[in-house]
Design a protein around this motif. Structure first.
Motif, mmCIF file in Angstrom:
data_model
loop_
_atom_site.group_PDB
_atom_site.id
_atom_site.type_symbol
_atom_site.label_atom_id
_atom_site.label_comp_id
_atom_site.label_asym_id
_atom_site.label_seq_id
_atom_site.Cartn_x
_atom_site.Cartn_y
_atom_site.Cartn_z
ATOM 1 N N GLU A 1 41.104 69.303 -2.916
ATOM 2 C CA GLU A 1 40.640 70.428 -1.634
ATOM 3 C C GLU A 1 39.285 70.731 -1.804
ATOM 4 O OE1 GLU A 1 42.773 74.208 0.043
ATOM 5 O OE2 GLU A 1 43.980 73.146 -1.265
ATOM 6 N N ASN A 2 38.592 70.711 -0.644
ATOM 7 C CA ASN A 2 37.099 71.025 -0.390
ATOM 8 C C ASN A 2 37.136 72.463 0.346
ATOM 9 O OD1 ASN A 2 34.822 70.200 -0.893
ATOM 10 N ND2 ASN A 2 34.700 68.893 1.191
ATOM 11 N N ASP A 3 35.817 72.855 0.558
ATOM 12 C CA ASP A 3 35.692 74.023 1.290
ATOM 13 C C ASP A 3 36.156 73.833 2.681
ATOM 14 O OD1 ASP A 3 34.237 74.694 -0.811
ATOM 15 O OD2 ASP A 3 32.313 74.867 0.029
ATOM 16 N N GLU A 4 36.275 72.789 3.205
ATOM 17 C CA GLU A 4 36.702 72.552 4.706
ATOM 18 C C GLU A 4 38.144 72.167 4.815
ATOM 19 O OE1 GLU A 4 33.736 70.978 3.568
ATOM 20 O OE2 GLU A 4 32.454 72.867 4.346
ATOM 21 N N GLY A 5 38.726 72.012 3.487
ATOM 22 C CA GLY A 5 40.120 71.677 3.717
ATOM 23 C C GLY A 5 40.700 70.603 2.796
ATOM 24 N N ARG A 6 41.796 69.813 2.964
ATOM 25 C CA ARG A 6 41.888 68.709 2.171
ATOM 26 C C ARG A 6 41.062 67.620 2.398
ATOM 27 N NH1 ARG A 6 46.638 68.593 -0.679
ATOM 28 N NH2 ARG A 6 46.536 66.406 -0.536
ATOM 29 N N LEU A 7 40.651 67.082 1.219
ATOM 30 C CA LEU A 7 39.560 65.882 1.173
ATOM 31 C C LEU A 7 40.117 64.658 1.764
ATOM 32 C CD1 LEU A 7 37.417 66.058 -2.123
ATOM 33 C CD2 LEU A 7 36.537 66.169 0.348
ATOM 34 N N ASP A 8 41.375 64.362 1.320
ATOM 35 C CA ASP A 8 41.925 63.068 1.851
ATOM 36 C C ASP A 8 42.199 62.959 3.296
ATOM 37 O OD1 ASP A 8 43.821 64.823 1.735
ATOM 38 O OD2 ASP A 8 45.124 63.822 0.610
ATOM 39 N N GLU A 9 42.339 64.017 3.899
ATOM 40 C CA GLU A 9 42.435 64.097 5.300
ATOM 41 C C GLU A 9 41.254 63.901 6.026
ATOM 42 O OE1 GLU A 9 44.927 67.630 6.626
ATOM 43 O OE2 GLU A 9 46.430 66.899 5.364
ATOM 44 N N GLN A 10 40.132 64.716 5.642
ATOM 45 C CA GLN A 10 38.802 64.569 6.157
ATOM 46 C C GLN A 10 38.306 63.071 5.990
ATOM 47 O OE1 GLN A 10 35.760 67.066 4.760
ATOM 48 N NE2 GLN A 10 37.625 68.339 3.822
#
Lengths: 368, 368
Positions: free
Chosen positions: A63-72
């Motif tokens: 998880e990143n500041d902007e949400g789930r990394l894998d989805e981004q």
């Protein structure tokens, strides 16, 4: 944008396969960012043998500041908490039946290399070399757009500083104020530590700001840059404090200006990097300043503030269109100070008007 | 002070000789600084076989902002402009008839290692391991004095921020203001990127400040530190914005406070690092927050902001007196926010009053 990253990874995978390697392990942070669009601290990217996988050090959930990394990022994200993400990646590559893994020997430490070998002794570790750095050399128009915005921000920050009272303020405070203004105008942060040099410190490359205060009659040289979405530009200017520059100041300024212009004008697709350096350097050299010059008069910029190509006497290679570089000759006279003028430009064909100047603050000698 | 550095180099040289190596090549910047008092960009230090020699990348004259490096440092300074200083050092070691050279395999890249081997093929390259890092673990009183000043500066910067209006300001602006205040109070710069998290971002470790503005009812967590003469400290606090904290906020705060206190109280010479971690972690664990916890609850500080020892479940080793560490447990509830409390302390024997708290800002839950 995620298609752009997928295309970059596909190109790398093809190059890797052509060199006989089933997979590549990317550890250099700017390279990971170039290929995925993000680089959490410590993250490494495994390209092949099957899917691309980003191994994170700290965040098992990805998880990143902007949400789930894998989805981004549209890559699989695996956490390796407590362990070395590169070792986890080698383990996966070996279990995916890759027989060889190309690593970035110019970035990977000897210790990590040994750890990879130890976790996957049957995996042959090859050298990827600067393959990703080479992909990064020529920028696409989206990357150049980021650099253009970064340059605009730096121009704005510098312009505002010039409207304020400077005499009596310290180098450190001027540098901090510039960095605050960069962020005010939308930068993610400074592209590198802002350098402000006054009087005897002026004209020095990468001078670390001190507590010296600006005085009447000083040269003031400033070098700053913005980081915008990871892309970093650079601008350097030298001013004189007070109403009338001394004649030595005007002479030195005109000389460095002529050198910098010669360097800028030499920026064309196909020009040898060493010839661009020579164009700027020879102007200063023939005026007797050759010995004190820096090793290079410019360098590429992008996701790192100092990347290939180098504009230096021993540099190999030629410039391509859409390569952003700095041109930044300077002269520093010990005890007196000096002049440095630094622009970020994009190499463009003559048919398109020649080099595109990103940092547009005036290069007249302003008396402030 | 230069006698201190000479003594550190002499100790390293003895250890190196005991391991059968005639010379050691120090490439990790914090280690070079520890052994010489300075570290120009790219500089590497050759200890033995004869004199100690500092190889600089850019400055063939060995000149620094403060004057001639060799006079300051009392080591020979040699410039290696255009080349790799580490390669120049290996070349000298080989010509000085050293048969083996210990290198920092955990820092040196595979590419540089190959280059050293290629310039001096008869030189056996051994692994120095973390020998200098081990020397750096226990700090002398001059080093602790620098950390104490760094902590005072961070306390001052944080204290001033708390007196200002916070509602409506963005995380990024609060972080920048804190960094400016650090420098105002005499820091050489921030010890690490200042973290400010509001509302749902609060309580996150190393949260990168965003454009979110402080709102009534938010938790606000702040983590900052000063770099003073190279020594770096860390302080983290969490506040609540508005007059009355919600009951979940009070409960969570009390829990993290109890965990942090348990960690601090476990800091004694001879205590196992994992036991200190366990003391803090078990408090949060038994309240059901175990899974979301970070891999460590603290770490050493000094010339780097994150150095040994690690306070983590898998950490080996015990604490010694005069080792400065952070104790920084935190809980972050996705979507709601959380609490992080972080101090820098020096391990001291109970007879001397137990751990010395360097960061003295109050840990009461302040409503701002």
């Amino acid at each position: 944008m995620s298609d752009v990253y997928a295309a970059r990874r596909a190109l790398l995978r093809d190059r890797c396969a052509a060199a006989g390697n089933a997979a590549a392990l990317i550890t250099r942070p700017a390279n990971v960012r170039y290929l995925t669009g993000a680089c959490p601290p410590g993250a490494v990217l495994l390209v092949g043998p099957a899917e691309e996988v980003l191994f994170c050090a700290g965040a098992p959930t990805g998880e990143n500041d902007e949400g789930r990394l894998d989805e981004q990022l549209r890559v699989t994200v695996i956490g390796a908490p407590g362990g070395d993400p590169a070792v986890a990646a080698a383990d996966l590559a070996a279990s995916g039946r890759a027989d060889s893994l190309a690593v970035e020997e110019h970035h990977l430490t000897v210790g990590r290399h040994r750890a990879l070998h130890s976790v996957a002794p049957k995996l042959r570790l090859a050298d990827l070399g600067p393959a990703v750095e080479q992909q990064r050399l020529v920028k696409d128009e989206e990357e150049i757009a980021c650099l253009r915005i970064a340059a605009e921000i730096a121009d704005q920050a510098l312009g505002e500083l010039l409207e304020s009272i400077l005499v009596g303020r310290t180098e450190r405070h001027l540098a901090l104020e510039l960095e605050r203004r960069l962020v005010d105008h939308g930068a993610d942060g400074p592209a590198f530590p802002t350098s402000v040099g006054t009087g005897p410190h002026s004209g020095r490359s990468r001078h670390r700001p001190s507590d010296r205060r600006v005085e009447e009659g000083d040269f003031l040289s400033v070098c700053l840059g913005a980081n915008y979405r990871g892309y970093r530009c650079e601008i350097g200017r030298t001013f004189v404090i007070g109403t009338t520059p001394a004649s030595w100041q005007i002479e030195l300024y005109d000389l460095v200006f002529a050198a910098q212009r010669a360097g800028r004008e030499a920026l064309l697709p196909g020009a040898a990097c060493r010839d661009v350096d020579h164009a700027a350097r020879s102007v200063l050299d023939s005026a007797g300043h050759g010995e004190a010059l820096a090793a290079s008069t410019g360098h590429g910029v992008g996701l790192e503030i100092d990347e290939d190509p180098q504009l230096a006497p021993t540099a190999m290679g030629k410039l391509d269109a859409c390569v952003p570089v700095t041109v930044e000759p300077g002269v520093h006279l010990p005890g007196r100070g000096g002049v440095r003028i630094d622009d970020t430009l994009v190499v463009r064909p003559e048919a398109d008007g020649g080099p595109e100047l990103l940092t547009i603050t005036t290069k007249e000698l302003l008396a402030l």
